[in-house]
Each structure stands twice: as C-alpha cells, then as structure tokens.
Write a protein that holds these residues in place. Structure first.
Motif, short mmCIF file in Angstrom:
data_model
loop_
_atom_site.label_atom_id
_atom_site.label_comp_id
_atom_site.label_asym_id
_atom_site.label_seq_id
_atom_site.Cartn_x
_atom_site.Cartn_y
_atom_site.Cartn_z
N TYR A 193 0.66 -1.43 0.00
CA TYR A 193 -0.23 -0.11 -0.35
C TYR A 193 1.17 1.19 0.05
CZ TYR A 193 -3.23 -3.37 1.64
OH TYR A 193 -4.05 -4.78 2.09
N GLN A 194 0.18 2.10 -0.64
CA GLN A 194 1.36 3.40 -0.60
C GLN A 194 -0.02 4.96 -0.57
OE1 GLN A 194 4.78 4.71 -0.29
NE2 GLN A 194 3.00 6.20 0.04
N TRP A 195 -0.11 6.03 1.13
CA TRP A 195 -1.21 6.58 0.63
C TRP A 195 -0.69 7.69 0.06
CZ3 TRP A 195 -6.23 6.48 2.08
CH2 TRP A 195 -6.58 4.88 2.42
N ASN A 234 3.11 11.18 -2.79
CA ASN A 234 3.41 9.83 -1.56
C ASN A 234 3.02 9.82 -0.23
OD1 ASN A 234 3.13 8.16 -3.85
ND2 ASN A 234 5.21 6.82 -3.84
N MET A 235 3.14 9.78 1.01
CA MET A 235 2.95 9.93 2.11
C MET A 235 3.76 9.34 2.56
SD MET A 235 -1.16 11.00 2.92
CE MET A 235 -0.30 11.90 4.95
N ASP A 236 5.16 9.87 2.85
CA ASP A 236 5.95 9.20 3.83
C ASP A 236 6.21 8.31 5.04
OD1 ASP A 236 7.95 10.45 1.93
OD2 ASP A 236 8.16 12.19 3.62
N GLY A 237 5.62 7.11 4.78
CA GLY A 237 6.27 6.49 6.08
C GLY A 237 4.11 5.62 5.70
N MET A 238 3.70 6.49 5.13
CA MET A 238 2.24 5.50 4.83
C MET A 238 2.08 4.48 4.23
SD MET A 238 0.70 7.54 7.16
CE MET A 238 0.47 9.19 7.79
N THR A 239 2.13 2.83 4.37
CA THR A 239 2.23 2.07 3.31
C THR A 239 1.68 1.20 3.76
OG1 THR A 239 5.05 1.44 4.56
CG2 THR A 239 4.88 2.78 2.96
N SER A 251 -2.29 -0.65 5.06
CA SER A 251 -3.87 -0.73 5.01
C SER A 251 -4.36 0.18 5.56
CB SER A 251 -4.67 -2.54 5.36
OG SER A 251 -4.90 -3.01 5.94
N GLY A 252 -4.34 0.60 5.95
CA GLY A 252 -5.09 1.40 6.54
C GLY A 252 -4.37 3.10 7.54
N MET A 253 -4.66 4.37 7.53
CA MET A 253 -3.73 5.23 7.83
C MET A 253 -4.71 6.60 8.39
SD MET A 253 -4.61 8.31 5.74
CE MET A 253 -3.57 8.80 5.28
N THR A 254 -4.22 7.06 9.44
CA THR A 254 -4.61 8.40 10.20
C THR A 254 -4.61 9.12 9.15
OG1 THR A 254 -4.69 6.97 12.40
CG2 THR A 254 -5.19 9.20 12.52
N PRO A 255 -5.67 10.12 8.70
CA PRO A 255 -5.18 11.31 7.96
C PRO A 255 -4.01 12.52 8.74
CG PRO A 255 -7.16 11.51 8.23
CD PRO A 255 -7.26 10.37 8.62
N LEU A 256 -3.55 13.64 8.38
CA LEU A 256 -2.95 14.60 8.68
C LEU A 256 -3.97 15.77 8.96
CD1 LEU A 256 0.88 14.12 7.14
CD2 LEU A 256 0.05 13.36 10.00
N LEU A 257 -5.01 15.60 10.12
CA LEU A 257 -6.07 16.83 9.69
C LEU A 257 -5.65 18.28 9.79
CD1 LEU A 257 -8.53 14.93 12.47
CD2 LEU A 257 -8.56 15.21 10.00
N ASN A 258 -5.18 19.22 8.80
CA ASN A 258 -4.68 20.33 8.68
C ASN A 258 -5.50 20.69 7.45
OD1 ASN A 258 -3.57 22.05 8.58
ND2 ASN A 258 -1.53 21.80 7.98
N TYR A 272 -7.06 12.20 -0.11
CA TYR A 272 -6.36 11.05 0.00
C TYR A 272 -7.14 9.78 -0.50
CZ TYR A 272 -5.50 13.71 4.42
OH TYR A 272 -4.49 14.42 5.50
N ARG A 273 -6.01 9.68 -1.50
CA ARG A 273 -5.69 7.88 -1.56
C ARG A 273 -4.77 7.03 -1.30
NH1 ARG A 273 -5.30 10.03 -8.27
NH2 ARG A 273 -2.76 9.28 -7.80
N VAL A 274 -5.14 6.12 -2.28
CA VAL A 274 -3.91 4.51 -2.28
C VAL A 274 -4.03 4.33 -2.97
CG1 VAL A 274 -6.16 3.20 -1.04
CG2 VAL A 274 -3.47 2.57 -0.67
N LYS A 275 -2.51 3.50 -3.69
CA LYS A 275 -2.30 2.36 -4.42
C LYS A 275 -2.00 1.41 -3.85
CE LYS A 275 -0.97 5.69 -7.39
NZ LYS A 275 0.12 6.48 -8.93
#
Length: 176
Positions: free
Chosen positions: A5-7, A18-23, A25-32, A37-40
């Motif tokens: 996975y690559q978010w 690509n979001m560094d370290g976001m690999t 199956s799930g992720m917590t979005p950076l709320l700002n 967001y999408r995933v490959k």
C-alpha cells in the motif's frame, strides 16, 4: 498473495504525492485544512505482479482547533488546611485532543501570578485545590482558571476571596 500500500495526498484533488511512511492498509489522516487522500495497492505473489490499483480519492476537511473557554463556578476556603477548592466549567468547542486546565492565585495588588496548579477534568467540569501556607487574614486573594490547547491559552474572570478573622470566606466574581 502479498499486498503493498502507498497512501497519497493532494491539496487540490488532482496532483497527488506519496506520503512518507504511510504504507499500511489503513491510515490516520493529517488533519490540517482540506486534503484529498487515496491509496495505491499492488498485489504480488506466485511469480506475478498485478498492475497498481488506485482507490477513489476522498476529500477530508478539518475544522480548525479554537481556544477553549473556562470559567470558575466557586472557590471555597478551608481554614483548617489553608486550602482553596475550585470548581468550574470548560468548553473546548475546538475539540482539541490535548488540553490542560488549572488554577492560579495572586494577592490583590501584586502582578505576578503563582505557579499554576493543574486541575482534574471530567467532561466539561473541572476541580482543583490550591494550598496557601500562612494565609493572611483580611487579605484579598484573587484566583483565575486557565485552559490551554494547541490553539492557545485562555483565562477565566477573576474570583476574589477575602479570608476573615471569623474564618468565613467571601467570594465574588470580580469580572475583570
């Protein structure tokens, strides 16, 4: 089969990086602010690799955190222990995840508030005790509550307590 996975994120919903370290199956979005967001996803195993599949993008809009509001409901003096007990209310409408609430005092006429005492918070109520050694009779003590989150610090109105010789306390909200 193994899935990788690559978010990815985007400010405009078109150009994704690509979001560094976001690999995972799930992720917590950076709320700002507003972010897309999408995933490959790639499937490998048994000697083959499938083409990447990209999810639909989802738009996430984070509301900004605002400063909390705090107010004192009462201050009660216990002459046997030289302690002042506080109770008050907290409104953290900004929904901050990390908030500190506490109380301070000062002798009326002074300018430097004492080191704060952290309060116990339960829902939107808080309580605390401040111990003052050698409380001075007929001296006016001023108290305030504070609340701090990532957006900043706010203070309550000032409460005044006069310790009388008869060990009764007068409390008033000075509305400073």
């Amino acid at each position: 089969y193994t899935y990788t996975y690559q978010w990815q994120s985007s400010a405009n919903g078109t150009s994704f990086t690509n979001m560094d370290g976001m690999t995972s199956s799930g992720m917590t979005p950076l709320l700002n602010g507003t972010t897309w967001y999408r995933v490959k996803v790639t499937k490998t195993g048994n000697g083959c690799t499938s083409p990447e599949a990209t999810s639909n993008a989802v738009k996430v809009t984070a509301l900004p955190v605002s400063k909390p509001e705090v107010s004192i409901k009462s201050v009660v003096y216990n002459s046997a222990t030289d302690k002042f007990a506080f109770s008050g209310t907290l409104d953290d409408a900004g929904c901050a995840t990390d908030i500190e609430v506490g109380c301070q005092y000062i002798l009326k006429g002074n300018v430097d508030w004492n080191t704060p005492t952290e309060a116990e918070v339960s829902g939107n109520e808080f309580s605390a005790e401040i111990s003052i050694a050698n409380t001075i009779v007929d001296q006016v003590y001023q108290f305030r509550a504070y609340a701090t989150n990532s957006a900043g610090t706010t203070y309550s109105s000032i409460f005044e307590v006069t310790v009388s010789a008869a060990e009764n306390c007068e409390t008033s909200n000075a509305d400073y």
